[in-house]
Design an enzyme around this catalytic site. Sequence first.
Site, mmCIF file in Angstrom:
data_model
loop_
_atom_site.group_PDB
_atom_site.id
_atom_site.type_symbol
_atom_site.label_atom_id
_atom_site.label_comp_id
_atom_site.label_asym_id
_atom_site.label_seq_id
_atom_site.Cartn_x
_atom_site.Cartn_y
_atom_site.Cartn_z
ATOM 1 C CB SER A 7 -4.351 5.515 -8.224
ATOM 2 O OG SER A 7 -5.100 6.641 -8.695
ATOM 3 C CE1 TYR A 18 -0.731 8.159 -7.123
ATOM 4 C CE2 TYR A 18 -2.747 8.127 -7.556
ATOM 5 C CZ TYR A 18 -2.123 7.842 -6.603
ATOM 6 O OH TYR A 18 -2.899 6.717 -6.198
ATOM 7 C CD GLU A 30 -2.625 -1.461 0.000
ATOM 8 O OE1 GLU A 30 -3.594 -0.389 -0.278
ATOM 9 O OE2 GLU A 30 -2.664 -2.402 -0.227
ATOM 10 C CE LYS A 68 -4.508 10.091 1.814
ATOM 11 N NZ LYS A 68 -5.085 9.152 0.434
#
Length: 332
Positions: A117, A140, A76, A179
């Site tokens: 993702s 990303y 992860e 985050k």
Amino acid sequence: MTIVVTGAAGFIGSNIVKALNARGVSKIIAVDNLTKADKFKNLVDCEIADYLDKHDFIERIQAGHFDGEIEAIFHEGACSDTMESDGRYMMENNFRYSSILLDWCLDQDVQFLYASSAATYGAASVFREERQYEGPLNVYGYSKFLFDQIVRQRLAKAPSSQIVGFRYFNVYGPREAHKGRMASVAFHHYNQFQAAGRVKLFEGSHGYENGGQMRDFVFVDDVAKVNLFFLDHPEKSGIFNLGSGRAQSFNDVAVAAVNGCRLARGEASLTLAELQAQALLEYVPFPEALKGKYQAFTQADLARLREAGYTAPMATVEEGVGQYIAWLCQHG
């Protein structure tokens, strides 16, 4: 045998550790980078056997220290900041590190379950796990996309060990406070309402059908359940969407968040129209920095996941955000 969770102090990683603990599994090596030390809080109520820095772990893997000792790796760990502009760092962290782990797992016949993702789809209108629908909008998304291509190459060779990638959509839920700006909109709505008595949304939050934005929001509890389902079925491999299968508006999230806070105060729920009429929702311009790099619409096609045998229902925004706000009100 030992289970490894990379990114274990992060959002999804810590929820997987907690879910493993709920099964009575504590022989877990937690791997992370605690340069941002506040993440340690996510593991305080978890049981693990050891902790390793991510750099120490990969060096030990390559030196053969864990040969024959690991049953499965939940990978992860990643840089998930979609605004990160350092492509060299992103590719080294998300692509190269993952590739090393993948090849080691194949060599050792270790189950490899990893975080991909929905950013791999970019501006697509179809969200199906097929190359023709993929076109990331930022580095990303590209780092995740490229690793998925490597996985497809390995899967084409029919390896005996399990490889499973999960294309996470908009995940929200407990253990994401660290985050910061990359935390879910539900988290930010909770904090805004607690601080100011109202929440802020970008203009266009009313729904994609009216020219706005709609996203697939998935509760982290469902994410953990799907991960453990595949742990229990090592014969199943592939890349799978992991969302709710629904597209809901940011207004839906705001209504659920505000009403969750009101419920905790013993106050009645309000409709969207009532929240707007009472100025409890504030609409602000869409940031220039996100234009052209932002998915306005996402909705996971769950056909492949269902075909693999995962049949449990996914929480709606109303259900999941309601549970999450109750958790936040209790834990702060």
